[in-house]
Enzyme design. Sequence first.
Site, PDB file in Angstrom:
ATOM      1  N   GLU A  78      10.264   8.274 -17.149  1.00  0.00           N
ATOM      2  CA  GLU A  78       8.874   8.709 -17.314  1.00  0.00           C
ATOM      3  C   GLU A  78       8.332   8.279 -18.676  1.00  0.00           C
ATOM      4  O   GLU A  78       7.177   7.854 -18.811  1.00  0.00           O
ATOM      5  CB  GLU A  78       8.777  10.229 -17.178  1.00  0.00           C
ATOM      6  CG  GLU A  78       9.101  10.710 -15.768  1.00  0.00           C
ATOM      7  CD  GLU A  78       9.386  12.212 -15.739  1.00  0.00           C
ATOM      8  OE1 GLU A  78       8.423  12.978 -15.713  1.00  0.00           O
ATOM      9  OE2 GLU A  78      10.568  12.596 -15.762  1.00  0.00           O
ATOM     10  N   LYS A 101      17.286  20.995 -10.969  1.00  0.00           N
ATOM     11  CA  LYS A 101      16.559  19.786 -11.327  1.00  0.00           C
ATOM     12  C   LYS A 101      17.424  18.732 -12.012  1.00  0.00           C
ATOM     13  O   LYS A 101      18.326  19.041 -12.781  1.00  0.00           O
ATOM     14  CB  LYS A 101      15.382  20.131 -12.267  1.00  0.00           C
ATOM     15  CG  LYS A 101      14.273  20.902 -11.589  1.00  0.00           C
ATOM     16  CD  LYS A 101      13.528  20.115 -10.529  1.00  0.00           C
ATOM     17  CE  LYS A 101      12.544  19.145 -11.133  1.00  0.00           C
ATOM     18  NZ  LYS A 101      11.375  19.820 -11.724  1.00  0.00           N
ATOM     19  N   SER A 128      16.255  21.141 -16.148  1.00  0.00           N
ATOM     20  CA  SER A 128      15.067  21.947 -16.390  1.00  0.00           C
ATOM     21  C   SER A 128      15.511  23.260 -17.013  1.00  0.00           C
ATOM     22  O   SER A 128      16.583  23.777 -16.701  1.00  0.00           O
ATOM     23  CB  SER A 128      14.346  22.211 -15.072  1.00  0.00           C
ATOM     24  OG  SER A 128      13.579  23.397 -15.165  1.00  0.00           O
ATOM     25  N   HIS A 179       0.835  -1.223   0.000  1.00  0.00           N
ATOM     26  CA  HIS A 179       0.000   0.000   0.000  1.00  0.00           C
ATOM     27  C   HIS A 179       0.862   1.263   0.000  1.00  0.00           C
ATOM     28  O   HIS A 179       0.425   2.306   0.475  1.00  0.00           O
ATOM     29  CB  HIS A 179      -0.954   0.044   1.202  1.00  0.00           C
ATOM     30  CG  HIS A 179      -1.647  -1.246   1.473  1.00  0.00           C
ATOM     31  ND1 HIS A 179      -2.884  -1.560   0.946  1.00  0.00           N
ATOM     32  CD2 HIS A 179      -1.268  -2.341   2.193  1.00  0.00           C
ATOM     33  CE1 HIS A 179      -3.245  -2.771   1.332  1.00  0.00           C
ATOM     34  NE2 HIS A 179      -2.271  -3.277   2.091  1.00  0.00           N
TER      35      HIS A 179
END
Length: 460
Positions: free
Chosen positions: A292, A285, A279, A158
């Site tokens: 992704e 970043k 970024s 979970h």
Amino acid sequence: MTTNKMWGGRFRQGPASIMEEINTSIDFDKRLAAEDIAGSLAHADMLAAKGIIAKADAAKIRKGLTAIKREMEKGTFPFRREYEDIHLNVEARLSELIGKASGRLHTARSRNDQVATDFRLWVRSACERADAGLLALQQALVKQAAKHTDTIMPGFTHMQPAQPVTFGHHCLAYVEMAERDRARFADARARMNESPLGAAALAGTPYKIDRKMTAKALGFDAPMRNSLDAVASRDFALEYLAAASIAATHLSRFAEEIVLWTSPAYGFVRLSDSFSTGSSIMPQKRNPDAAELVRAKVGRILGAFTGLLVVVKGLALAYAKDLQEDKEPVFAAADALDLALAAIAGIAGDITVNKQAMRAAAEKGYPTATDLADWVVTKLNRPFREAHHIAGAAVARAEALGIGLEALPLEELKKIESGITKDIYKVLSLDASVHARTSLGGTAPVRVAEQVAFWKARLS
Ligand code: ARG
């Protein structure tokens, strides 16, 4: 017949050009070029061997097809939309190169069995590429597992800290999934490896062809038994797409974990510069874009699967032009899968593990509460349900005091269960917890090391 005064003038050329637009497939089925030539070579040889065409014509055809193959490799082959598809493009070019003999090639054959043959050969290669990509991923993961048989991380259920596990164990879970994915592709490949060639348009042919000969020449195990099935069925492509969808789903889960783990909130792993992007606005970043995109690719792949399934659904036998819509989804899915596999294998090999961060995270959330309960069962001979209750009370007390279970004083534990002794502290550490889980398939370093050895032997 009178021309329709309303729109006849305007539409006179309309239908013809829109017809070409909807009918042509050369823009995408040019990807079947190599398979198409292989199929034609096998067919021509067989026709000559059976005396259906003259040996001299077969020789010219072979020469012409070989020249076409070279043109394609050099990128000089003229793909022309007016010839609709790859089959007619090759035949038209063959006629330009060798003249009349080219007209003999299409004896005892139709584009229907031709395209089914070409496409099976293409999807068969795609299965092999998927297998190689999955193997590379497995090898990268086994390497990580070997380095991290006793690296402790939080195991989640979970998404809540559940019990500590070893990072090697976690890596090997994906190796298992990849192994089943490979088996699915192998299974699909074995089933699709039968030759449609010689089914002709749908009913077979009166020529005394030798379908076993062409099947063998193309590496098929046997000719397909039923000519209608041979030209009408696309379940081989569907099986590839189903296997690809499941494999891509597995990749998306690993990719998601990379995304989470590389986030500073976790900081479990670091991707090198070669697998990170910056970024344009936030200089700090390090984005895991590749992971992704791997996570996202399943959208296309599953879309291709459902798309083709719907194309085939309700289609009466045998061939219909609907089946021309089989190629683009398969090509798109295969491109996405090949790329996703290469990227994720690269990522799996690239990550460096931050053991301290993993351990620190594993210390949060009382992950050895089960070990406390197990100690009560084993040492005090209490039923597990009662032990669970005792461990729950210990967690509540530790939480109230703002400390971990290991730091809970013995007198606090004795207040909950008077039989508890200081011996219990031996099982409350993360290391004790993972080392205790020696059951078959468990997370204990000894078991993980065995599994690493198993996979090394199996994958070499
Ligand atoms: N381009 C067609 C396809 O991909 C080849 C078969 C065409 N057959 C026909 N009878 N029109 O399905």
